[in-house]
Design a protein around this motif. Structure first.
Motif, PDB file in Angstrom:
ATOM      1  N   ASP A 152       1.324  -1.006  -0.687  1.00  0.00           N
ATOM      2  CA  ASP A 152       0.018   0.300  -0.259  1.00  0.00           C
ATOM      3  C   ASP A 152       0.644   0.864  -0.254  1.00  0.00           C
ATOM      4  OD1 ASP A 152      -1.342   2.752   2.233  1.00  0.00           O
ATOM      5  OD2 ASP A 152      -2.412   0.771   0.646  1.00  0.00           O
ATOM      6  N   TYR A 153       2.277   1.714   1.115  1.00  0.00           N
ATOM      7  CA  TYR A 153       2.774   2.560   1.046  1.00  0.00           C
ATOM      8  C   TYR A 153       4.866   2.306   0.581  1.00  0.00           C
ATOM      9  CZ  TYR A 153       4.584   6.081   3.095  1.00  0.00           C
ATOM     10  OH  TYR A 153       5.902   7.386   3.747  1.00  0.00           O
ATOM     11  N   LEU A 154       5.326   2.356  -0.254  1.00  0.00           N
ATOM     12  CA  LEU A 154       6.258   2.150  -1.199  1.00  0.00           C
ATOM     13  C   LEU A 154       6.878   3.157  -1.167  1.00  0.00           C
ATOM     14  CD1 LEU A 154       8.548   0.556  -2.260  1.00  0.00           C
ATOM     15  CD2 LEU A 154       7.382   1.486  -4.611  1.00  0.00           C
ATOM     16  N   ASP A 155       8.575   3.510   0.107  1.00  0.00           N
ATOM     17  CA  ASP A 155       9.137   4.574   0.045  1.00  0.00           C
ATOM     18  C   ASP A 155      10.042   4.627  -0.137  1.00  0.00           C
ATOM     19  OD1 ASP A 155      10.514   7.270   1.271  1.00  0.00           O
ATOM     20  OD2 ASP A 155       8.974   7.376   2.852  1.00  0.00           O
ATOM     21  N   ILE A 156      10.935   4.405  -1.166  1.00  0.00           N
ATOM     22  CA  ILE A 156      12.023   4.639  -1.559  1.00  0.00           C
ATOM     23  C   ILE A 156      13.904   5.539  -2.488  1.00  0.00           C
ATOM     24  CG2 ILE A 156      12.581   2.456  -2.468  1.00  0.00           C
ATOM     25  CD1 ILE A 156      11.862   2.638  -4.850  1.00  0.00           C
ATOM     26  N   TRP A 169       4.699  -1.353 -13.508  1.00  0.00           N
ATOM     27  CA  TRP A 169       3.120  -0.516 -12.216  1.00  0.00           C
ATOM     28  C   TRP A 169       1.859  -1.273 -11.912  1.00  0.00           C
ATOM     29  CZ3 TRP A 169       5.995   1.397  -8.520  1.00  0.00           C
ATOM     30  CH2 TRP A 169       6.828   1.864  -8.678  1.00  0.00           C
ATOM     31  N   GLU A 170       1.772  -2.469 -13.673  1.00  0.00           N
ATOM     32  CA  GLU A 170       0.499  -2.790 -13.290  1.00  0.00           C
ATOM     33  C   GLU A 170       0.201  -3.881 -12.328  1.00  0.00           C
ATOM     34  OE1 GLU A 170       2.880  -5.357 -16.618  1.00  0.00           O
ATOM     35  OE2 GLU A 170       2.859  -3.157 -15.654  1.00  0.00           O
ATOM     36  N   TYR A 171       1.201  -3.826 -11.669  1.00  0.00           N
ATOM     37  CA  TYR A 171       1.569  -5.473 -10.382  1.00  0.00           C
ATOM     38  C   TYR A 171       1.134  -4.806  -9.313  1.00  0.00           C
ATOM     39  CZ  TYR A 171       3.135  -8.033 -14.058  1.00  0.00           C
ATOM     40  OH  TYR A 171       3.067  -9.111 -15.178  1.00  0.00           O
ATOM     41  N   TRP A 172       0.872  -3.467  -9.490  1.00  0.00           N
ATOM     42  CA  TRP A 172       0.850  -2.618  -7.791  1.00  0.00           C
ATOM     43  C   TRP A 172      -0.278  -1.911  -7.779  1.00  0.00           C
ATOM     44  CZ3 TRP A 172       6.102  -1.527  -4.874  1.00  0.00           C
ATOM     45  CH2 TRP A 172       6.547  -2.521  -4.915  1.00  0.00           C
ATOM     46  N   GLY A 194       0.131   4.756 -15.148  1.00  0.00           N
ATOM     47  CA  GLY A 194      -0.864   5.147 -15.385  1.00  0.00           C
ATOM     48  C   GLY A 194      -2.163   4.530 -15.058  1.00  0.00           C
ATOM     49  N   SER A 195      -2.076   2.755 -14.652  1.00  0.00           N
ATOM     50  CA  SER A 195      -2.349   2.162 -14.264  1.00  0.00           C
ATOM     51  C   SER A 195      -2.800   2.067 -12.372  1.00  0.00           C
ATOM     52  CB  SER A 195      -1.815   0.552 -13.993  1.00  0.00           C
ATOM     53  OG  SER A 195      -0.452   0.429 -14.058  1.00  0.00           O
ATOM     54  N   PHE A 196      -2.424   2.713 -12.077  1.00  0.00           N
ATOM     55  CA  PHE A 196      -2.829   2.999 -10.402  1.00  0.00           C
ATOM     56  C   PHE A 196      -4.197   2.923 -10.290  1.00  0.00           C
ATOM     57  CE2 PHE A 196       1.893   4.514 -10.350  1.00  0.00           C
ATOM     58  CZ  PHE A 196       2.402   3.305  -9.714  1.00  0.00           C
ATOM     59  N   VAL A 197      -5.252   2.250  -9.384  1.00  0.00           N
ATOM     60  CA  VAL A 197      -6.310   2.474  -8.985  1.00  0.00           C
ATOM     61  C   VAL A 197      -6.478   3.210  -7.787  1.00  0.00           C
ATOM     62  CG1 VAL A 197      -8.501   1.449  -8.687  1.00  0.00           C
ATOM     63  CG2 VAL A 197      -6.973   0.297  -9.875  1.00  0.00           C
ATOM     64  N   SER A 218      -6.294  11.220 -15.199  1.00  0.00           N
ATOM     65  CA  SER A 218      -7.320  11.517 -15.076  1.00  0.00           C
ATOM     66  C   SER A 218      -8.129  10.126 -14.614  1.00  0.00           C
ATOM     67  CB  SER A 218      -7.804  11.928 -16.133  1.00  0.00           C
ATOM     68  OG  SER A 218      -8.025  11.299 -17.410  1.00  0.00           O
ATOM     69  N   ASN A 219      -8.224   9.238 -14.922  1.00  0.00           N
ATOM     70  CA  ASN A 219      -8.722   7.531 -13.564  1.00  0.00           C
ATOM     71  C   ASN A 219      -8.275   7.759 -12.602  1.00  0.00           C
ATOM     72  OD1 ASN A 219     -10.284   7.713 -16.944  1.00  0.00           O
ATOM     73  ND2 ASN A 219      -8.840   6.606 -17.486  1.00  0.00           N
ATOM     74  N   ILE A 220      -7.436   8.137 -11.986  1.00  0.00           N
ATOM     75  CA  ILE A 220      -7.165   8.123 -10.390  1.00  0.00           C
ATOM     76  C   ILE A 220      -8.298   8.524  -9.628  1.00  0.00           C
ATOM     77  CG2 ILE A 220      -5.203   7.192  -8.836  1.00  0.00           C
ATOM     78  CD1 ILE A 220      -3.483   7.487 -11.356  1.00  0.00           C
TER      79      ILE A 220
END
Length: 495
Positions: A152-156, A169-172, A194-197, A218-220
């Motif tokens: 849920d949270y990725l900080d690198i 990123w489609e897996y995330w 652009g695949s984030f939900v 725009s869809n996020i």
């Protein structure tokens, strides 16, 4: 405490004190304990292997202490551990590969230490991990991380990452927060971003990313925060953003062309930064209060913008900071500037503005920064407590300007004007009252968001803030107890 034998104790929280010692030996007698929090103390020394006696441990938080040495390999034997917090200590060396044996681990926090090397490949076995640790890593093994997971949270951020951003990123899609700022990443932003939900915040600033930022975000619908400043992005200003967008930080890139009118559709914007790009043309007149009623910060400085400043800009009554410096703006400052009652910072320096400075500007009682230097303003600087308190350098470069705080007086005595009647040409008390209450409401909402957002995004501030709250809570508790006791004593004596 040496003889402590709390055989049934499940939770031990001694955080936010001033313990100055190594981890005490009695701690290892608490064989039933599942949650330990000793954060914000002065505990020092290495992690003792005696911790293995706590076989039921699910949460171990030792953040903000002075623990040192390496993170031991035996830590991987705590098979029930779900939360491990070692932030802001003095650990060094590499991250042990045995971490991958903690199959129940949900959250791992090891930032602000002196760790080095790469994340071990065993991290790929932590399928329940929701937050990847931020340490001085230089690379991430793609086979290890780019697979479907519940993170849920990725900080690198603030690491030594180089090369391009992986296109997996489609897996995330379930990721809510992604922070990759302050690395050495190059190349373009991959299409899969652009695949984030469920993404809420995206921070890529302070890298060397380039190319067009053409992602369709725009869809996020939950996206509220994007920071891509201090990169080398080019092309036009990205506009494919959701209506939920509140903060857009796009400054210090190579964006060119006009400011697109589509940006006016983002009615939830609180902060818009486009400074230090190659933008040209005029400010679109659609930037007005009806569309940007929540806008608090607008920075278009260091561009090639020209034309007159639209009067609509001076009707953004909730604006707190306006920076249009180092452009080629012409025309005069609208007298409607007097309606910007919440304005705290105004920078119009290094333009081609002319005419007199409106008297209504004197009524901006919250104004703490003003720079009108290097324009073509003429006449007397309006008399008002705020304006005379600024440095003369903030009015320099205007040969026709006179009066305090400049060192020379005007040749003609100026007519005193009652600034209380200067409200952008209006004396409507109703509007002032409406503006006041609206400003209070929106100001509270934005101020609350700004404070919580800063605390959330900056780990050091967050720790300091939590420690402060603990102290305040203790003080408040003592105060309430004393007052109640006094009240009870008064009632008893009166009876």
């Amino acid at each position: 405490m040496k003889c402590v034998n709390f055989s049934s104790l499940l939770t031990l929280d001694l955080s936010g004190n001033h313990f100055l010692s190594e981890l005490p030996s009695w701690l290892f007698n608490l064989t039933s304990v599942s949650h330990i929090d000793l954060s914000f103390n002065f505990i020092h020394g290495p992690l003792p292997k005696s911790l293995l006696s706590l076989r039921n441990l699910k949460s171990l938080r030792l953040n903000n202490n002075e623990l040192d040495g390496s993170i031991p390999e035996w830590i991987g034997q705590h098979e029930h551990l779900q939360y491990l917090g070692l932030v802001d200590n003095m650990f060094h060396g590499s991250i042990p590969s045995s971490i991958g044996n903690l199959s129940s681990l949900i959250e791992l926090e090891i930032s602000s230490n002196s760790l080095s090397g790469n994340l071990p490949t065993s991290f790929g076995k932590l399928f329940n991990l929701r937050k990847v640790p931020n340490s001085n890593i230089s690379s991430i093994n793609s086979d290890m991380f780019w697979r479907e997971n519940s993170l849920d949270y990725l900080d690198i951020s603030s690491n030594l990452l180089t090369g391009g951003v992986p296109d997996c990123w489609e897996y995330w899609k379930g990721l809510s927060f992604l922070f990759m700022e302050s690395n050495m990443l190059t190349g373009e932003v991959p299409p899969s971003m652009g695949s984030f939900v469920d993404l809420i915040a995206l921070d890529l600033h302070n890298n060397s990313l380039a190319g067009n930022f053409s992602l369709d975000l725009s869809n996020i619908t939950n996206l509220e925060f994007i920071n891509i400043k201090d990169n080398n992005f080019s092309g036009t200003v990205p506009t494919k953003m959701p209506h939920s967008m509140e903060v857009m930080l796009l400054g210090s890139n190579q964006f060119e062309g006009n400011i697109p009118p589509k940006i006016c559709n983002l009615s939830s914007l609180i902060q818009l930064d486009l400074y230090h790009n190659k933008l040209s043309g005029s400010i679109p007149p659609c930037i007005k209060y009806e569309d940007y009623g929540l806008l608090r910060t607008l920075d278009l400085s260091f561009n090639n913008l020209s034309g007159e400043i639209p009067p609509q800009v001076f009707n953004l009554v909730q604006l707190q900071s306006l920076n249009l410096s180092r452009n080629h703006f012409t025309g005069e400052i609208s007298r409607d500037i007097g309606s910007m009652k919440n304005l705290e910072s105004l920078d119009l320096s290094s333009n081609k503005l002319h005419g007199e400075i409106p008297v209504s500007i004197s009524s901006l009682s919250f104004l703490s920064f003003l720079n009108l230097s290097y324009n073509d303003f003429t006449g007397q600087i309006p008399v008002g407590t705020q304006l005379q308190s600024f440095n003369a350098a903030n009015f320099a470069g205007n040969p026709g300007l006179c009066g305090a705080p400049l060192p020379f007086n005007c040749t003609k005595e100026s007519v005193s004007v009652d600034v209380t009647n200067q409200h952008g040409g209006s004396n409507d008390d109703g509007f002032e009252t409406e503006s006041l209450y609206l400003g209070m409401g929106v100001g509270f909402a934005v101020g609350f968001w700004g404070l919580c957002g800063s605390i959330f995004l900056n780990r050091t501030w967050r720790h300091a803030y939590i420690r402060f709250l603990n102290h305040v809570a203790d003080q408040l508790h003592v105060f309430v107890v004393v007052v109640i006791n006094r009240f009870s004593g008064t009632r008893a004596s009166s009876n």
